[in-house]
Design an enzyme around this catalytic site. Structure first.
Site: not given
Ligand code: CA
Length: 658
Positions: A193, A291
């Site tokens: 991320e 995710e």
């Protein structure tokens, strides 16, 4: 590329067989035929490629097992959790790797204590069960995400040149260790991320050196593995395009542009497919959801509060049930397979992270500290004293796991297998949508006779409801002034809930469109919508039977206001509240407003996102003098996306304040 990769896996597997001498035994436990007899409703995902990545992040498993957690199969027999995952259709295991998640005395920071040794252990078991490993290098000593990208302690004070070499060597050595253990690595992430920061670097000018160095190390050790970069917040307009553009300008060598997708925060699936498809079209990258997850319950099971529960101003497009969890996963897979040209996979985040004990916070706390099975231990203070070292504790996503606190898998785990084949069981109610009533103090409380059942195929149907409300409760609600009450009931054998809001006198007429026509409302059409009318459809109403409905196919044809004048108000302060839900808005400008004698005195921005996600806003501070006319309304302007913008407007209230 993936097909070629599959062939390589076969050769590697055969070599492994030759070495271990287990000739004749099938290696893979990944299910290749439909699981029969499941009660789970799963609509088939058409066109799913054989090599589509159906992944599970299982990073916490070793720490969980060290804490005493036992995992079971669907029959209740204790079984290696990796075998259960494979048998349910999972073909890839994702594992995070931190550089050094331990303090000087060797105490783990938690979150699985995932140094490379833990990743090796997970990788060996995944490979043994026939699954591939997706390695997620955070390039940090602990959690890295959009809010935090701390430099590993060993790299502190390094120049960017030194850090670039350090990233290369760390990734290379870690991957070599995995390779030495014959672990089948199919993809490697450089950073987690990384929205504008990585390993303490906060400029793309520097980040690209680290990403490129990591990528080069992957190419050296696992030349057939894909190199992925991973970002979050697809709902931030233009951010992914900005990242991809920077990566192209700096000529960073990578294969996969991956995104997190949590429906609570990350916008609609339509938006996700639009954004990722744009990246693959313009930059020639494969795309995937790295995710995702969804809650099966609002309850906490490990005495450590969860990220997602009952409250919170977040979007919950599915009920918090095992079926709702499966529906989210199925829809995300469908979006990546059919909504993206180069979509290659979906990974569920930490479906195996469950409570380590059943009895108390104290008991669990001991295990979290000793084995690193909570999100952070107190030892994390050695690295991150302001957050992890201060707010350490257990698991904040145990209600999003695909195993219960007893270690038994939920039927939702089988969605990975069933999505490929479909499993359209009998349509039945899975949960009951909450009912909400607004009744002004002079009004009559009429509890709804029907509520919306959310069916296992995610459709809605009205069903009869029986409320637990006696005379005494009605008496209390009528005499208790402005207050909120929660009434429970039962519908179709499932629990139902009605929230009754007793509010100040509502000065609007036909406030919930229950007259079945516009009545005192006025429509100002600036566009040319195909549909704009008061609709009778309880399943789409916020309360009651009717609401204002709009839909239009052509771009920019939704552009209207809906308003009502109120005269003869006593001087004083008032507030205006209204609700909207809808979708496919494209670029939109939606707001509630209030005018006094034609002059705007207040405005509140609104948005439409997803079916059932009502956006309710209040315009406050409407000050009215004797004899003035108040006009309140909602203005809706949408560019339109997909099959055209649509929405429902309901429950407008003008109340006096104080
Ligand atoms: Ca928890």
């Amino acid at each position: 590329m993936l097909m070629k990769h599959a062939a390589i896996i076969l050769i590697v597997s055969m070599l492994a067989l030759a070495f271990t001498g287990c000739a004749g035994k099938p290696v893979s436990r990944v299910s290749t035929e439909k699981i029969e007899g499941s009660s789970l409703y799963v609509k088939k995902v058409e066109n799913m490629p054989d090599d589509f990545i159906l992944g599970m992040d299982a990073s916490s498993v070793i720490a969980e097992e060290n804490s005493g957690v036992k995992y079971y199969d669907f029959e209740g027999n204790e079984q290696d959790v990796f075998v259960t995952l494979a048998e349910s259709g999972v073909n890839t295991i994702r594992v995070r790797v931190w550089n050094d998640p331990y303090d000087e005395e060797g105490h783990g920071f938690g979150g699985g204590n995932n140094g490379i040794e833990t990743a090796i252990e997970i990788g060996k078991r995944a490979t043994a069960a026939g699954m591939r490993l997706l390695v997620d290098f955070h390039l940090s000593d602990f959690w890295a995400d959009p809010g935090k990208q701390m430099v590993p302690r060993a790299w502190k004070g390094m120049t960017i040149e030194q850090k670039t070499a350090a990233v290369h060597d760390f990734v290379r050595d870690s991957l070599k260790a995995l390779k030495k253990n014959r672990i089948d690595v199919c993809m490697v992430q450089i950073g987690n991320e990384t929205n504008g920061a990585l390993a303490g670097e906060t400029t793309w000018f520097n980040m690209r050196y680290l990403m490129q160095a990591g990528s080069e190390a992957v190419r050296e050790v696992f030349p057939s593995a894909l190199v992925a970069l991973h970002f979050a917040n697809p709902e931030h307009e233009g951010s992914y395009e900005n990242y991809a553009k920077k990566l192209a300008e700096y000529e960073v060598d990578y294969d996969v542009f991956a995104s997190s997708y949590y429906p609570y925060w990350h916008g609609t699936l339509d938006n996700l497919s639009k954004v990722l498809n744009g990246i693959s079209a313009r930059y020639g990258k494969k795309v995937m959801v790295m995710e995702t997850s969804y809650a099966y319950t609002a309850e906490d099971t490990d005495f450590n509060g969860n990220t997602i529960g009952d409250g919170g101003n977040v979007i919950k497009p599915y009920p918090f049930t095992v079926q709702g969890q499966a529906n989210l996963v199925r829809d995300v897979i469908d979006t990546v397979v059919n909504g993206m040209t180069d979509g290659i996979g979906v990974v569920y985040w930490e479906g195996t992270w469950i409570s380590v004990g059943q009895n108390s916070w104290e008991e669990n706390h001991k295990l979290w500290e000793e084995f690193g099975s909570g999100w952070a231990s107190s030892y994390a203070a050695a690295y991150d004293p302001v957050d992890a070292g201060k707010y350490y504790g257990g698991c904040a996503v145990d209600n999003q796991a695909m195993f219960g606190p007893d270690g038994r898998p939920f039927e939702s785990l089988r969605v990975f297998n069933l999505a490929r084949y479909g499993n359209e069981t009998e349509i039945k109610a899975d949960a009951i949508e909450d009912a909400i009533l607004y009744v002004d103090l002079n009004g009559t409380i009429t509890l709804p006779e029907t509520v919306n059942a959310i069916m296992n195929d995610d459709s809605r149907q009205p069903v009869a409801v029986k409320w637990d409300a006696d005379e005494a409760l009605f008496d209390l609600m009528y005499k208790g002034g402005v207050a909120t009450y929660e009434i429970t009931g039962e519908a179709d054998g499932l629990p139902a809930k009605c929230t009754v809001n007793m509010i100040e006198y509502n000065f609007l007429q036909n406030h919930s469109f229950e007259d079945g026509e516009l009545g005192a409302w006025r429509v100002i059409e600036r566009g040319n919508a195909d549909q704009l009318f008061v609709e009778s459809k309880p399943t789409d109403s916020k309360t009651g039977e009717y609401h204002m409905h709009f839909w239009s196919a052509a771009k920019n044809s939704v552009d209207f206001s809906l308003e009502q004048d109120v005269e003869g108000l006593e001087a004083g302060e008032y507030k205006f509240t209204i609700s909207i839900m809808g979708g496919d808005s494209g670029a939109a400008e939606i707001y509630a407003y209030a005018l006094v004698d034609g002059e705007e005195v207040g405005r509140a921005e609104m948005s439409i996102t997803y079916y059932g996600a009502w956006d309710t806003v209040t315009v406050s501070g409407i000050n009215v003098a004797e004899g003035q006319t108040v006009t309140v309304g909602i203005s809706v302007k949408c560019e339109g996306a997909g099959n055209g913008a649509w929405g429902k407007i309901d429950d407008a209230m003008l109340n006096s304040v104080g």
